[in-house]
Design an enzyme around this catalytic site. Structure first.
Site, PDB file in Angstrom:
ATOM      1  N   ARG A  56       0.795  -1.227   0.000  1.00 17.24           N
ATOM      2  CA  ARG A  56       0.000   0.000   0.000  1.00 17.24           C
ATOM      3  C   ARG A  56       0.827   1.277   0.000  1.00 17.24           C
ATOM      4  O   ARG A  56       0.569   2.207  -0.758  1.00 17.24           O
ATOM      5  CB  ARG A  56      -0.945   0.039   1.221  1.00 17.24           C
ATOM      6  N   THR A  57       1.812   1.341   0.892  1.00 13.13           N
ATOM      7  CA  THR A  57       2.550   2.599   1.031  1.00 13.13           C
ATOM      8  C   THR A  57       3.268   2.951  -0.276  1.00 13.13           C
ATOM      9  O   THR A  57       3.178   4.079  -0.767  1.00 13.13           O
ATOM     10  CB  THR A  57       3.550   2.507   2.209  1.00 13.13           C
ATOM     11  N   LYS A  86      25.798  -3.761  -1.462  1.00 12.58           N
ATOM     12  CA  LYS A  86      27.270  -3.841  -1.524  1.00 12.58           C
ATOM     13  C   LYS A  86      27.904  -3.122  -0.340  1.00 12.58           C
ATOM     14  O   LYS A  86      29.115  -3.036  -0.244  1.00 12.58           O
ATOM     15  CB  LYS A  86      27.760  -3.179  -2.821  1.00 12.58           C
ATOM     16  N   ARG A 108      11.583   3.646   3.023  1.00  9.15           N
ATOM     17  CA  ARG A 108      11.202   2.639   4.031  1.00  9.15           C
ATOM     18  C   ARG A 108      12.443   1.813   4.318  1.00  9.15           C
ATOM     19  O   ARG A 108      13.141   1.395   3.388  1.00  9.15           O
ATOM     20  CB  ARG A 108      10.071   1.752   3.541  1.00  9.15           C
ATOM     21  N   HIS A 136       5.785   5.455  11.440  1.00 10.93           N
ATOM     22  CA  HIS A 136       5.184   5.368  10.103  1.00 10.93           C
ATOM     23  C   HIS A 136       4.207   6.544  10.005  1.00 10.93           C
ATOM     24  O   HIS A 136       2.995   6.373  10.005  1.00 10.93           O
ATOM     25  CB  HIS A 136       4.472   4.023   9.970  1.00 10.93           C
TER      26      HIS A 136
HETATM   27  C1  NCD Z   1       2.194  -1.422   8.162  1.00  8.35           C
HETATM   28  C2  NCD Z   1       3.680  -1.230   8.193  1.00  8.35           C
HETATM   29  O1  NCD Z   1       4.379  -1.492   7.229  1.00  8.35           O
HETATM   30  O2  NCD Z   1       4.142  -0.801   9.236  1.00  8.35           O
HETATM   31  N1  NCD Z   1       1.654  -1.553   6.894  1.00  8.35           N
HETATM   32  C3  NCD Z   1       1.467  -0.468   6.103  1.00  8.35           C
HETATM   33  O3  NCD Z   1       2.343   0.311   5.815  1.00  8.35           O
HETATM   34  N2  NCD Z   1       0.225  -0.254   5.651  1.00  8.35           N
HETATM   35  C4  NCD Z   1       1.720  -2.465   9.115  1.00  8.35           C
HETATM   36  C5  NCD Z   1       2.319  -3.828   9.060  1.00  8.35           C
HETATM   37  O4  NCD Z   1       3.219  -4.142   8.299  1.00  8.35           O
HETATM   38  O5  NCD Z   1       1.851  -4.647   9.851  1.00  8.35           O
END
Ligand code: NCD
Length: 332
Positions: A56-57, A86, A108, A136
């Site tokens: 999703r993100t 590397k 991320r 997040h």
């Molecule tokens: C979450 C995350 O990555 O922290 N998911 C997300 O970004 N929608 C929650 C999860 O991974 O459980």
């Protein structure tokens, strides 16, 4: 907020910024429904660097940039496919992106603290799309937006359930709620989990400082009966030092803290069920059809609009005053 517009932590957001961002989100949501094509990011490139898995993100950031007329570059498996594999440092990667004229970087990463290191190495705006079990913030913004728009009551109870200890989405949402509702008495929090998955001292300390009213319990029936928002989470097995402990925790959640149809029937009719997803069995699939379940509908969809609004806020510094700026054709 910082001079440089970026989002490393939900703790950077204040009430005024959140309100402006949400007004812009309302507008983008309305306009996109009418098929307006935006071009306010024309000529801008956003780099998406994902060192941890994401559906999703990453997709919603990508869609958001394209919907605003911008371009994306990057890697969805940066941990194994970029020079990080590397041994390149995040600082050097940022220097490279800056030299290419990238306009912003969405990252991320499995490590806490990496966002500050990235931001320290470049003048580019950095957006935290999840750093280990740290934060997040963009998920928190879309969660809070969904809550404010679907549960407009002045006083509401939010119950968090599942793996609270390792959840970066809960940590960031609590930070955001502290900025949004801290000291107003507008929100009450219930943390419902097995003791080994309960909020840690860092989280409760932050809530105490913000004067947020909260309770810690293992009684899911009570939490369901009282709440206006039920926020379920999966067990973050990848955050456990010992895989066996992670599997045991997942079993405990499956046995005692999962959402079945029976349990949903005890909720208030106007309550909503949220989950940041992915769901790994902690919500029965039959619950998906209940009108209170919003995780595959409003909550997910709002991620796109909130991220669009955030990108406008970061990449169009002429967006200063919120709604009036972007009314009508000025958004194009
Ligand atoms: C979450 C995350 O990555 O922290 N998911 C997300 O970004 N929608 C929650 C999860 O991974 O459980």
């Amino acid at each position: 907020m910082n001079e440089r517009r970026q989002l490393l932590s939900a703790g950077q957001c204040d009430r005024q910024m959140i309100d402006r961002l949400f007004s812009l989100t309302d507008l983008l949501r309305q306009k996109r429904r009418t098929d307006a094509v935006f071009s306010c990011l024309r000529g801008q490139t956003v780099c998406l660097l994902f060192f941890e898995p994401s559906t999703r993100t990453r997709l919603s950031f990508s869609l958001a940039v394209h919907s605003l007329g911008g371009r994306t570059e990057g890697s969805e498996a940066a941990g194994s496919c970029s020079s990080a594999a590397k041994g390149e440092t995040i600082e050097d990667t940022m220097r490279v992106l800056e030299s290419y004229g990238i306009d912003a970087v969405v990252i991320r990463h499995p490590q806490r603290g990496i966002m500050e290191r990235a931001a320290g190495a470049t003048a580019l705006p950095i957006i935290n799309a999840g750093d280990g079990d740290g934060e997040h913030p963009t998920q928190a913004l879309l969660d809070l937006y969904t809550i404010t728009r679907l549960v407009p009551k002045a006083r509401k109870t939010i119950a968090f359930c599942g793996d609270i200890k390792h959840s970066r989405t809960i940590r960031s949402l609590c930070r955001l709620l502290s900025a949004y509702d801290g000291g107003t008495g507008g929100v009450r929090l219930i943390f419902c989990s097995a003791p080994q998955l309960a909020p840690d001292a860092e989280l409760t300390g932050m809530l105490d400082t913000a004067h947020l009213d909260y309770e810690i319990t293992d009684n899911i029936a009570d939490a369901l009966r009282q709440c206006d928002v039920f926020y379920q989470t999966r067990v973050q097995q990848e955050r456990f030092a010992n895989g066996q402990d992670g599997m045991q925790a997942a079993q405990t959640v499956a046995d005692h803290f999962s959402l079945s149809m029976d349990r949903v029937c005890r909720m208030k009719p106007g309550a909503i069920i949220l989950h940041p997803l992915p769901r790994i069995g902690e919500i029965d699939t039959r619950v998906d059809a209940d009108p209170r379940a919003k995780y595959f509908t409003e909550q997910t969809r709002n991620g796109l609009y909130v991220r669009m609004a955030l990108l406008v806020w970061i990449l169009r510094p002429d967006f200063k005053t919120g709604l009036p700026w972007c009314l009508g054709s000025e958004l194009n």
